[in-house]
Design a protein around this motif. Structure first.
Motif, PDB file in Angstrom:
ATOM      1  N   ASN A  34       0.840  -1.193   0.000  1.00 22.25           N
ATOM      2  CA  ASN A  34       0.000   0.000   0.000  1.00 22.25           C
ATOM      3  C   ASN A  34       0.877   1.246   0.000  1.00 22.25           C
ATOM      4  N   ASN A  93       9.229   3.006  -9.061  1.00 15.46           N
ATOM      5  CA  ASN A  93       9.615   3.949 -10.113  1.00 15.46           C
ATOM      6  C   ASN A  93      10.914   3.512 -10.801  1.00 15.46           C
ATOM      7  N   LYS A 124       4.810   5.804  -9.247  1.00 12.24           N
ATOM      8  CA  LYS A 124       4.242   5.634 -10.589  1.00 12.24           C
ATOM      9  C   LYS A 124       4.211   4.167 -10.986  1.00 12.24           C
ATOM     10  N   SER A 125       5.148   3.385 -10.428  1.00  8.91           N
ATOM     11  CA  SER A 125       5.173   1.946 -10.692  1.00  8.91           C
ATOM     12  C   SER A 125       5.810   1.231  -9.512  1.00  8.91           C
ATOM     13  N   LYS A 148      -2.709   1.986  -4.551  1.00  8.63           N
ATOM     14  CA  LYS A 148      -2.382   3.414  -4.485  1.00  8.63           C
ATOM     15  C   LYS A 148      -3.708   4.164  -4.528  1.00  8.63           C
ATOM     16  N   THR A 151      -6.946   2.902  -6.270  1.00 10.39           N
ATOM     17  CA  THR A 151      -6.602   1.989  -7.357  1.00 10.39           C
ATOM     18  C   THR A 151      -5.867   0.782  -6.806  1.00 10.39           C
ATOM     19  N   ARG A 152      -6.391  -0.385  -7.154  1.00  8.69           N
ATOM     20  CA  ARG A 152      -5.807  -1.650  -6.698  1.00  8.69           C
ATOM     21  C   ARG A 152      -5.448  -2.488  -7.919  1.00  8.69           C
ATOM     22  N   LYS A 153      -4.181  -2.917  -7.992  1.00 10.54           N
ATOM     23  CA  LYS A 153      -3.710  -3.795  -9.064  1.00 10.54           C
ATOM     24  C   LYS A 153      -3.348  -5.123  -8.406  1.00 10.54           C
ATOM     25  N   ALA A 166       3.092  -3.172 -11.305  1.00 13.25           N
ATOM     26  CA  ALA A 166       1.861  -2.385 -11.270  1.00 13.25           C
ATOM     27  C   ALA A 166       2.217  -0.957 -11.674  1.00 13.25           C
ATOM     28  N   ASN A 167       1.602  -0.473 -12.739  1.00 16.28           N
ATOM     29  CA  ASN A 167       1.809   0.901 -13.195  1.00 16.28           C
ATOM     30  C   ASN A 167       0.595   1.748 -12.865  1.00 16.28           C
ATOM     31  N   PHE A 168       0.873   2.955 -12.388  1.00 13.67           N
ATOM     32  CA  PHE A 168      -0.233   3.869 -12.020  1.00 13.67           C
ATOM     33  C   PHE A 168      -0.148   5.133 -12.848  1.00 13.67           C
TER      34      PHE A 168
END
Length: 168
Positions: A34, A93, A124-125, A148, A151-153, A166-168
């Motif tokens: 998280n 990142n 960001k990742s 994040k 948003t959950r990956k 995981a990219n955000f």
């Protein structure tokens, strides 16, 4: 979503079989990462079946292991930290980050382990390299969640695969 419900159902069945005195047929760990924007940290928690976890600690470190024994807490903290930091690595990142071991606790048949990455102003990742229990089981499954804000990956990683980004 149905796949996640199915996996959770399997976990419940596995826990029931442990309660009935049988070995559980499912080899799975769960890792959740998280991003805490307020504290600028990555908060990591791992959940592993305690019997499997103790077995791998004994196998690798050749010493008495009892995660639920309060008298052995300091020694167990060292083993848990050593194992987790060598079987779970993160990049944020695109850069490797150092995880700080916070501790562990026993929750019924599972061990919850907590780690943290400090000084993360933005994410960001997140790349996860997870080999938890791979040196014990060739049918190991790792469920990974990276969160994040809202948003959950999520993914499941099946042995011998070990990476998720995981990219955000």
């Amino acid at each position: 979503m149905h796949r996640l419900k199915y996996i959770l159902l399997l976990l419940c069945c596995a826990c029931c079989s442990v309660n009935a005195g049988m070995k559980h047929p499912l080899h799975v760990s769960t890792t959740e990462i998280n991003f805490n924007a307020r504290d600028k940290t990555l908060e990591i928690s791992c959940r592993i079946f305690s019997d499997d976890f103790e077995a791998i600690l004994v196998k690798l470190y050749k010493q008495k292991t009892d995660l639920s024994n309060a008298n052995m807490k300091t020694a167990m903290d060292e083993l848990v930290k050593k194992y987790l930091l060598s079987h779970l690595q993160l990049k944020a990142n695109g850069k490797a980050v150092a995880m700080n071991y916070i501790g562990f606790e026993i929750d019924h048949e599972a061990t919850n382990i907590y780690l943290e990455v400090e000084k993360m102003p933005a994410v960001k990742s997140v790349e996860v390299n997870d080999t938890i229990l791979y040196d014990m089981f060739d049918d190991q499954m790792s469920i990974v969640h990276v969160v994040k804000a809202s948003t959950r990956k999520s993914t499941k990683i099946l042995y011998p695969e070990k990476k998720f980004t995981a990219n955000f």
